[in-house]
Design an enzyme around this catalytic site. Sequence first.
Site, PDB file in Angstrom:
ATOM      1  N   THR A 147     -20.650  -5.458  -3.839  1.00 51.06           N
ATOM      2  CA  THR A 147     -19.708  -6.510  -3.463  1.00 51.06           C
ATOM      3  C   THR A 147     -18.710  -5.970  -2.449  1.00 51.06           C
ATOM      4  O   THR A 147     -18.421  -6.604  -1.425  1.00 51.06           O
ATOM      5  CB  THR A 147     -18.937  -6.980  -4.721  1.00 51.06           C
ATOM      6  N   GLY A 156      -4.169 -15.419  -6.714  1.00 49.44           N
ATOM      7  CA  GLY A 156      -4.381 -13.990  -6.986  1.00 49.44           C
ATOM      8  C   GLY A 156      -4.585 -13.250  -5.676  1.00 49.44           C
ATOM      9  O   GLY A 156      -4.386 -13.815  -4.593  1.00 49.44           O
ATOM     10  N   ALA A 196     -12.409  -1.472  -6.630  1.00 50.10           N
ATOM     11  CA  ALA A 196     -13.438  -0.554  -6.156  1.00 50.10           C
ATOM     12  C   ALA A 196     -13.132   0.893  -6.554  1.00 50.10           C
ATOM     13  O   ALA A 196     -14.018   1.627  -6.985  1.00 50.10           O
ATOM     14  CB  ALA A 196     -13.561  -0.669  -4.646  1.00 50.10           C
ATOM     15  N   HIS A 252      11.354  12.497   8.678  1.00 49.28           N
ATOM     16  CA  HIS A 252      12.115  11.431   9.330  1.00 49.28           C
ATOM     17  C   HIS A 252      11.586  11.238  10.743  1.00 49.28           C
ATOM     18  O   HIS A 252      11.322  12.233  11.421  1.00 49.28           O
ATOM     19  CB  HIS A 252      13.593  11.825   9.395  1.00 49.28           C
TER      20      HIS A 252
END
Length: 466
Positions: free
Chosen positions: A40, A182, A321, A445
Amino acid sequence: MSYDLVVIGTGPGGYVCAIRAAQLGLKTAVIEKRKTHGGTCLNIGCIPSKALLHASEELDSARHHFKDLGIAIGEPSLDLKKMMEFKQEGVEGNTKGVEFLLKKNKIDTHQGHARILAPDRIEVTGEDGATRIVETRAIVIATGSDVTRLPGVEIDEKVVVSSTGALELERVPKRFVVIGAGVIGLELGSVWRRLGSEVIVLEYLDRILPGMDSEVAKQFQRILGKQGLQFRLSSKVTGVTVKDGSAAVTVEPAAGGEPETLQADAVLVAIGRVPYTDGLGLEDVGVRKDNRGRVLTDEHFATNVTGIYAIGDVIAGPMLAHKAEDEGMAVAEILAGKAGHVNYDVIPNVVYTYPEVASVGKTEDELKEAGVEYKVGKFPFTANGRAKVNRTTEGFVKILADAATDRVLGVHIVGADAGNLIHEAAVAMEFGASSEDIARTCHAHPTLTEAVREAALAVEKRAIHM
Ligand SMILES: Cc1cc2nc3c(=O)[nH]c(=O)nc-3n(C[C@H](O)[C@H](O)[C@H](O)COP(=O)(O)OP(=O)(O)OC[C@H]3O[C@@H](n4cnc5c(N)ncnc54)[C@H](O)[C@@H]3O)c2cc1C
């Protein structure tokens, strides 16, 4: 054809399991009914959805943000066919990559539908109907999941689509109704909103992203609302009818009340996924499932039938996954006599919209419910130098730490690149870090990661830039 291990399904759970087993010296084969590997996730899930999210985000930037950067390009236009090709090339690159890895690790691949005849025998039926038998000492079921259907709503993958159809629409729908707020509904809703659709999200519950931290979900809903997504919460869809290529969605208040009808050019049903074990023969060999159809396993991924194991979406736990991959590695290690293990307390969860939402560990709601005393450190991206200069100031980082021990219990981020930022927290939590540990770690930074450090400093109310 006799093996130490046969894995059924080559999604992220199955192919990773097979590779790890082969690395550890087990004679391994995989069986996959799809023509390509990757399951999938690579074929119709994570990868194509991220390709469209990326491409549509670039279009959105070109339309709305380039001019702020001093880049003049005229009005960009959408070539949907080309964008779909871009997506498909990404999918093929990834599925071919899995094919290469299986070959490289000398894993036999059998194409066809697997049916377990006995704990040591599997029948494989090819596309032409021909069958063959594969023998093995152990079986790992990694057959994944399928779309949850909504009673009374027929998915035709043209007008009424599942996530699979929503990744392949040939035209931009004028009005796109999403059923379910969702992760999948919000990601694909974002894609089509950016490509030009009016998007209406219908959700049965009174909130979006159930299971995620509710403060994060609220802020995220506001941000998506500003982008043009419309939300109808506490709304129950009772039916969808299609006529002349357009849909009529019947919806009523979840608590009961007057129904109304919304017209749409496309409707996405995204109410969840169910484990997939069709035709696998589990009943015949006696493998037990729970009342939600998930294969029951113990903490070592063993089913009740000796020699048969299961991992990934087909068992309990988050349908992700990377969770499937981790279980794949763990079960391969267990089968090779090692100590495979998955830490379910530290599984990151990401929504790949703009901005992204990412979390790991407990939510505030969960800690409250469990009666755990905790401290909160929060830092907004509006106060982060890099976010300011990039103009990506929406969102915040929130760190939840145990009130007594200062151990980090959960981290939640809404913001640009949250899906990458969350992994600092995941590593810290895997090592049992305190918020003090993160606060005392030097962060480069100017980076967005400084917001994570500042949130850790904020746990003890000593953030610098706020
Ligand atoms: C639109 C969408 C977006 C998603 N995005 C993300 C994301 O961004 N991040 C994330 O972590 N997760 C995402 N997911 C979820 C993710 O795809 C799944 O959690 C993951 O694929 C599960 O892996 P798996 O190996 O358990 O099963 P799957 O990937 O479903 O693979 C199972 C395989 O088994 C095969 N199979 C089934 N039965 C048989 C049989 N009897 N014989 C032979 N083969 C069989 C199937 O053909 C399939 O290839 C997304 C899902 C969807 C639908």
